[in-house]
Scaffold this motif. Structure first.
Motif, PDB file in Angstrom:
ATOM      1  N   UNK A 169      -2.713 -18.885  31.859  1.00 51.28           N
ATOM      2  CA  UNK A 169      -4.049 -17.855  31.649  1.00 51.28           C
ATOM      3  C   UNK A 169      -5.330 -18.896  31.433  1.00 51.28           C
ATOM      4  N   UNK A 170      -5.250 -19.947  30.661  1.00 45.87           N
ATOM      5  CA  UNK A 170      -6.382 -20.964  30.507  1.00 45.87           C
ATOM      6  C   UNK A 170      -6.614 -21.537  31.829  1.00 45.87           C
ATOM      7  N   UNK A 171      -5.629 -21.783  32.438  1.00 44.94           N
ATOM      8  CA  UNK A 171      -5.690 -22.704  33.782  1.00 44.94           C
ATOM      9  C   UNK A 171      -6.583 -21.634  34.848  1.00 44.94           C
TER      10      UNK A 171
ATOM     11  N   UNK B 219       8.103 -19.318  26.823  1.00 50.23           N
ATOM     12  CA  UNK B 219       7.469 -18.480  27.964  1.00 50.23           C
ATOM     13  C   UNK B 219       6.021 -17.992  27.125  1.00 50.23           C
ATOM     14  N   UNK B 220       5.564 -17.970  26.152  1.00 48.86           N
ATOM     15  CA  UNK B 220       4.458 -17.534  25.633  1.00 48.86           C
ATOM     16  C   UNK B 220       3.594 -18.472  25.789  1.00 48.86           C
ATOM     17  N   UNK B 221       4.062 -19.768  25.465  1.00 49.79           N
ATOM     18  CA  UNK B 221       3.107 -20.930  25.671  1.00 49.79           C
ATOM     19  C   UNK B 221       2.722 -21.189  27.181  1.00 49.79           C
ATOM     20  N   UNK B 222       3.826 -20.948  27.991  1.00 48.95           N
ATOM     21  CA  UNK B 222       3.537 -21.191  29.492  1.00 48.95           C
ATOM     22  C   UNK B 222       2.593 -20.270  30.198  1.00 48.95           C
ATOM     23  N   UNK B 223       2.848 -18.974  29.571  1.00 49.09           N
ATOM     24  CA  UNK B 223       1.908 -17.765  29.895  1.00 49.09           C
ATOM     25  C   UNK B 223       0.433 -18.033  29.336  1.00 49.09           C
ATOM     26  N   UNK B 224       0.132 -18.743  28.253  1.00 47.30           N
ATOM     27  CA  UNK B 224      -0.927 -19.127  27.695  1.00 47.30           C
ATOM     28  C   UNK B 224      -1.684 -20.190  28.544  1.00 47.30           C
ATOM     29  N   UNK B 225      -0.882 -21.165  28.891  1.00 47.17           N
ATOM     30  CA  UNK B 225      -1.347 -22.330  29.590  1.00 47.17           C
ATOM     31  C   UNK B 225      -1.856 -21.800  31.230  1.00 47.17           C
TER      32      UNK B 225
ATOM     33  N   UNK C 264     -10.466 -22.109  36.453  1.00 46.51           N
ATOM     34  CA  UNK C 264     -10.629 -22.216  37.657  1.00 46.51           C
ATOM     35  C   UNK C 264     -11.601 -21.062  37.903  1.00 46.51           C
ATOM     36  N   UNK C 265     -11.568 -19.945  37.521  1.00 49.25           N
ATOM     37  CA  UNK C 265     -12.504 -18.868  37.747  1.00 49.25           C
ATOM     38  C   UNK C 265     -13.764 -19.264  37.218  1.00 49.25           C
ATOM     39  N   UNK C 266     -13.869 -19.491  35.816  1.00 44.55           N
ATOM     40  CA  UNK C 266     -15.246 -20.213  35.257  1.00 44.55           C
ATOM     41  C   UNK C 266     -15.918 -21.365  36.339  1.00 44.55           C
ATOM     42  N   UNK C 267     -15.146 -22.181  36.810  1.00 45.34           N
ATOM     43  CA  UNK C 267     -15.375 -23.301  37.446  1.00 45.34           C
ATOM     44  C   UNK C 267     -16.428 -22.503  38.909  1.00 45.34           C
ATOM     45  N   UNK C 268     -15.362 -21.717  39.297  1.00 42.79           N
ATOM     46  CA  UNK C 268     -15.727 -21.090  40.815  1.00 42.79           C
ATOM     47  C   UNK C 268     -17.158 -20.443  40.410  1.00 42.79           C
ATOM     48  N   UNK C 269     -17.233 -19.491  39.274  1.00 46.59           N
ATOM     49  CA  UNK C 269     -18.514 -18.915  38.997  1.00 46.59           C
ATOM     50  C   UNK C 269     -19.722 -19.599  38.653  1.00 46.59           C
ATOM     51  N   UNK C 270     -19.620 -20.943  38.277  1.00 42.19           N
ATOM     52  CA  UNK C 270     -20.641 -22.013  38.191  1.00 42.19           C
ATOM     53  C   UNK C 270     -20.997 -22.566  39.439  1.00 42.19           C
ATOM     54  N   UNK C 271     -19.829 -22.789  40.332  1.00 45.73           N
ATOM     55  CA  UNK C 271     -20.382 -23.307  41.427  1.00 45.73           C
ATOM     56  C   UNK C 271     -21.175 -22.494  42.311  1.00 45.73           C
TER      57      UNK C 271
END
Length: 95
Positions: free
Chosen positions: A13-15, A5-11, A19-26
């Protein structure tokens, strides 16, 4: 290979972070392009206004020439330059 569950949660969060950083850059690039286009439009407007300003200064200097004012004073107000016999020089009283 079992994901915890921790690995899934970390993945997840990274995803989301990607997505957020990509949206901010665009969004930032879009805003930069919009502001650049606005800047170019303002520069064109400034150049047009500079041309108008120069034209208006030239026009003002033309309208304010001494011969033109003298001509208008004679034509519209019927003013004439006084003759030598009509000029009286007044001096200030001395100390």
């Amino acid at each position: 290979m079992k994901l915890r569950a921790n690995d899934l949660l970390a993945a997840l969060i990274v995803a989301v972070a990607v997505i957020v950083s990509g949206t901010v850059i665009v969004t930032a690039k879009h805003e930069a392009r919009r502001l650049f286009a606005e800047l170019e439009a303002l520069k064109r407007e400034e150049a047009r206004l500079q041309v108008d300003w120069g034209r208006l200064q030239l026009e003002q200097s033309t309208w304010a020439t001494h011969p033109r004012i003298e001509s208008l004073a004679g034509e519209q107000l019927q003013l004439v330059v006084p003759g030598e016999d009509q000029v009286v020089i007044v001096s200030a009283p001395g100390p």
